[in-house]
Scaffold this motif. Sequence first.
Motif, PDB file in Angstrom:
ATOM      1  N   LEU A   1    -134.321  76.637 -81.625  1.00  0.00           N
ATOM      2  CA  LEU A   1    -135.233  76.235 -80.552  1.00  0.00           C
ATOM      3  C   LEU A   1    -134.453  76.007 -79.252  1.00  0.00           C
ATOM      4  O   LEU A   1    -134.853  75.213 -78.402  1.00  0.00           O
ATOM      5  N   THR A   2    -133.353  76.728 -79.081  1.00  0.00           N
ATOM      6  CA  THR A   2    -132.536  76.604 -77.882  1.00  0.00           C
ATOM      7  C   THR A   2    -133.388  76.890 -76.646  1.00  0.00           C
ATOM      8  O   THR A   2    -134.030  77.933 -76.557  1.00  0.00           O
ATOM      9  N   GLY A   3    -133.405  75.935 -75.716  1.00  0.00           N
ATOM     10  CA  GLY A   3    -134.130  76.120 -74.466  1.00  0.00           C
ATOM     11  C   GLY A   3    -135.642  76.125 -74.600  1.00  0.00           C
ATOM     12  O   GLY A   3    -136.351  76.454 -73.650  1.00  0.00           O
ATOM     13  N   ALA A   4    -136.168  75.741 -75.757  1.00  0.00           N
ATOM     14  CA  ALA A   4    -137.625  75.738 -75.966  1.00  0.00           C
ATOM     15  C   ALA A   4    -138.282  74.581 -75.219  1.00  0.00           C
ATOM     16  O   ALA A   4    -137.682  73.526 -75.008  1.00  0.00           O
ATOM     17  N   ASN A   5    -139.530  74.782 -74.839  1.00  0.00           N
ATOM     18  CA  ASN A   5    -140.320  73.744 -74.190  1.00  0.00           C
ATOM     19  C   ASN A   5    -141.196  73.107 -75.260  1.00  0.00           C
ATOM     20  O   ASN A   5    -142.142  73.723 -75.749  1.00  0.00           O
ATOM     21  N   LEU A   6    -140.878  71.869 -75.624  1.00  0.00           N
ATOM     22  CA  LEU A   6    -141.628  71.132 -76.647  1.00  0.00           C
ATOM     23  C   LEU A   6    -142.319  69.911 -76.048  1.00  0.00           C
ATOM     24  O   LEU A   6    -142.605  68.945 -76.757  1.00  0.00           O
ATOM     25  N   THR A   7    -142.603  69.936 -74.749  1.00  0.00           N
ATOM     26  CA  THR A   7    -143.255  68.788 -74.124  1.00  0.00           C
ATOM     27  C   THR A   7    -144.621  68.556 -74.761  1.00  0.00           C
ATOM     28  O   THR A   7    -145.377  69.492 -75.010  1.00  0.00           O
ATOM     29  N   ASN A   8    -144.890  67.299 -75.066  1.00  0.00           N
ATOM     30  CA  ASN A   8    -146.155  66.887 -75.676  1.00  0.00           C
ATOM     31  C   ASN A   8    -146.442  67.552 -77.017  1.00  0.00           C
ATOM     32  O   ASN A   8    -147.596  67.588 -77.457  1.00  0.00           O
ATOM     33  N   ALA A   9    -145.428  68.081 -77.685  1.00  0.00           N
ATOM     34  CA  ALA A   9    -145.629  68.680 -79.010  1.00  0.00           C
ATOM     35  C   ALA A   9    -145.793  67.567 -80.044  1.00  0.00           C
ATOM     36  O   ALA A   9    -145.212  66.498 -79.933  1.00  0.00           O
ATOM     37  N   TYR A  10    -146.605  67.832 -81.048  1.00  0.00           N
ATOM     38  CA  TYR A  10    -146.846  66.893 -82.143  1.00  0.00           C
ATOM     39  C   TYR A  10    -145.995  67.333 -83.329  1.00  0.00           C
ATOM     40  O   TYR A  10    -146.238  68.388 -83.894  1.00  0.00           O
ATOM     41  N   MET A  11    -144.984  66.525 -83.683  1.00  0.00           N
ATOM     42  CA  MET A  11    -144.026  66.944 -84.707  1.00  0.00           C
ATOM     43  C   MET A  11    -143.855  65.929 -85.834  1.00  0.00           C
ATOM     44  O   MET A  11    -142.875  65.998 -86.574  1.00  0.00           O
ATOM     45  N   ALA A  12    -144.806  65.020 -86.021  1.00  0.00           N
ATOM     46  CA  ALA A  12    -144.701  64.020 -87.080  1.00  0.00           C
ATOM     47  C   ALA A  12    -144.569  64.702 -88.437  1.00  0.00           C
ATOM     48  O   ALA A  12    -145.310  65.627 -88.753  1.00  0.00           O
ATOM     49  N   GLY A  13    -143.583  64.273 -89.206  1.00  0.00           N
ATOM     50  CA  GLY A  13    -143.395  64.807 -90.542  1.00  0.00           C
ATOM     51  C   GLY A  13    -142.779  66.195 -90.602  1.00  0.00           C
ATOM     52  O   GLY A  13    -142.621  66.759 -91.680  1.00  0.00           O
ATOM     53  N   ALA A  14    -142.436  66.768 -89.456  1.00  0.00           N
ATOM     54  CA  ALA A  14    -141.805  68.096 -89.443  1.00  0.00           C
ATOM     55  C   ALA A  14    -140.372  67.985 -89.939  1.00  0.00           C
ATOM     56  O   ALA A  14    -139.690  66.998 -89.681  1.00  0.00           O
ATOM     57  N   ASP A  15    -139.916  68.992 -90.674  1.00  0.00           N
ATOM     58  CA  ASP A  15    -138.533  69.018 -91.155  1.00  0.00           C
ATOM     59  C   ASP A  15    -137.678  69.699 -90.097  1.00  0.00           C
ATOM     60  O   ASP A  15    -137.790  70.903 -89.871  1.00  0.00           O
ATOM     61  N   LEU A  16    -136.838  68.909 -89.426  1.00  0.00           N
ATOM     62  CA  LEU A  16    -135.989  69.403 -88.349  1.00  0.00           C
ATOM     63  C   LEU A  16    -134.526  69.516 -88.790  1.00  0.00           C
ATOM     64  O   LEU A  16    -133.624  69.528 -87.950  1.00  0.00           O
ATOM     65  N   SER A  17    -134.292  69.664 -90.084  1.00  0.00           N
ATOM     66  CA  SER A  17    -132.932  69.778 -90.605  1.00  0.00           C
ATOM     67  C   SER A  17    -132.247  71.013 -90.037  1.00  0.00           C
ATOM     68  O   SER A  17    -132.788  72.118 -90.086  1.00  0.00           O
ATOM     69  N   ASN A  18    -131.060  70.808 -89.473  1.00  0.00           N
ATOM     70  CA  ASN A  18    -130.228  71.898 -88.943  1.00  0.00           C
ATOM     71  C   ASN A  18    -130.909  72.728 -87.852  1.00  0.00           C
ATOM     72  O   ASN A  18    -130.584  73.901 -87.667  1.00  0.00           O
ATOM     73  N   VAL A  19    -131.848  72.142 -87.129  1.00  0.00           N
ATOM     74  CA  VAL A  19    -132.505  72.842 -86.021  1.00  0.00           C
ATOM     75  C   VAL A  19    -131.613  72.793 -84.792  1.00  0.00           C
ATOM     76  O   VAL A  19    -131.012  71.764 -84.489  1.00  0.00           O
ATOM     77  N   ASN A  20    -131.510  73.905 -84.081  1.00  0.00           N
ATOM     78  CA  ASN A  20    -130.750  73.952 -82.837  1.00  0.00           C
ATOM     79  C   ASN A  20    -131.714  73.628 -81.698  1.00  0.00           C
ATOM     80  O   ASN A  20    -132.596  74.420 -81.378  1.00  0.00           O
ATOM     81  N   LEU A  21    -131.542  72.454 -81.106  1.00  0.00           N
ATOM     82  CA  LEU A  21    -132.399  71.999 -80.004  1.00  0.00           C
ATOM     83  C   LEU A  21    -131.628  71.951 -78.684  1.00  0.00           C
ATOM     84  O   LEU A  21    -132.035  71.269 -77.746  1.00  0.00           O
ATOM     85  N   THR A  22    -130.534  72.692 -78.579  1.00  0.00           N
ATOM     86  CA  THR A  22    -129.721  72.702 -77.367  1.00  0.00           C
ATOM     87  C   THR A  22    -130.583  73.107 -76.170  1.00  0.00           C
ATOM     88  O   THR A  22    -131.207  74.156 -76.174  1.00  0.00           O
ATOM     89  N   GLY A  23    -130.639  72.238 -75.173  1.00  0.00           N
ATOM     90  CA  GLY A  23    -131.372  72.543 -73.952  1.00  0.00           C
ATOM     91  C   GLY A  23    -132.883  72.508 -74.097  1.00  0.00           C
ATOM     92  O   GLY A  23    -133.598  72.862 -73.166  1.00  0.00           O
ATOM     93  N   ALA A  24    -133.394  72.075 -75.245  1.00  0.00           N
ATOM     94  CA  ALA A  24    -134.839  72.005 -75.440  1.00  0.00           C
ATOM     95  C   ALA A  24    -135.415  70.816 -74.673  1.00  0.00           C
ATOM     96  O   ALA A  24    -134.760  69.779 -74.527  1.00  0.00           O
ATOM     97  N   ASP A  25    -136.624  70.970 -74.183  1.00  0.00           N
ATOM     98  CA  ASP A  25    -137.314  69.887 -73.469  1.00  0.00           C
ATOM     99  C   ASP A  25    -138.259  69.190 -74.442  1.00  0.00           C
ATOM    100  O   ASP A  25    -139.252  69.766 -74.864  1.00  0.00           O
ATOM    101  N   LEU A  26    -137.911  67.958 -74.795  1.00  0.00           N
ATOM    102  CA  LEU A  26    -138.705  67.184 -75.751  1.00  0.00           C
ATOM    103  C   LEU A  26    -139.465  66.060 -75.067  1.00  0.00           C
ATOM    104  O   LEU A  26    -139.857  65.080 -75.717  1.00  0.00           O
ATOM    105  N   THR A  27    -139.726  66.178 -73.781  1.00  0.00           N
ATOM    106  CA  THR A  27    -140.422  65.161 -73.027  1.00  0.00           C
ATOM    107  C   THR A  27    -141.782  64.849 -73.669  1.00  0.00           C
ATOM    108  O   THR A  27    -142.589  65.739 -73.880  1.00  0.00           O
ATOM    109  N   ALA A  28    -141.997  63.586 -73.975  1.00  0.00           N
ATOM    110  CA  ALA A  28    -143.251  63.092 -74.554  1.00  0.00           C
ATOM    111  C   ALA A  28    -143.622  63.756 -75.875  1.00  0.00           C
ATOM    112  O   ALA A  28    -144.769  63.701 -76.301  1.00  0.00           O
ATOM    113  N   ALA A  29    -142.651  64.357 -76.557  1.00  0.00           N
ATOM    114  CA  ALA A  29    -142.922  64.923 -77.895  1.00  0.00           C
ATOM    115  C   ALA A  29    -143.087  63.789 -78.877  1.00  0.00           C
ATOM    116  O   ALA A  29    -142.445  62.754 -78.775  1.00  0.00           O
ATOM    117  N   ASP A  30    -143.968  63.970 -79.846  1.00  0.00           N
ATOM    118  CA  ASP A  30    -144.251  62.947 -80.843  1.00  0.00           C
ATOM    119  C   ASP A  30    -143.557  63.309 -82.131  1.00  0.00           C
ATOM    120  O   ASP A  30    -143.805  64.320 -82.725  1.00  0.00           O
TER     121      ASP A  30
END
Length: 81
Positions: free
Chosen positions: A52-81
Amino acid sequence: MEATIINGYEIKPGADLTGANLSGANLSGANLTSANLSGADLIGADLTGANLTGANLTNAYMAGADLSNVNLTGADLTAAD
């Protein structure tokens, strides 16, 4: 590059998945580099090893999501749940 279709959405780098319903989806290993997932429903999704490098995840709903070993470099997680 061939895209994978999940819940009717094309899963590929740069995809516009704004507000997409991907709850419970198997997105393990997905390449979503620079994808727009703002407001997307990723509740309970399996994102193990996804890129998810450089992905826009603003206001994304991620409760209970498995984020093991996810690449979030440069991702925008503003107000993500």
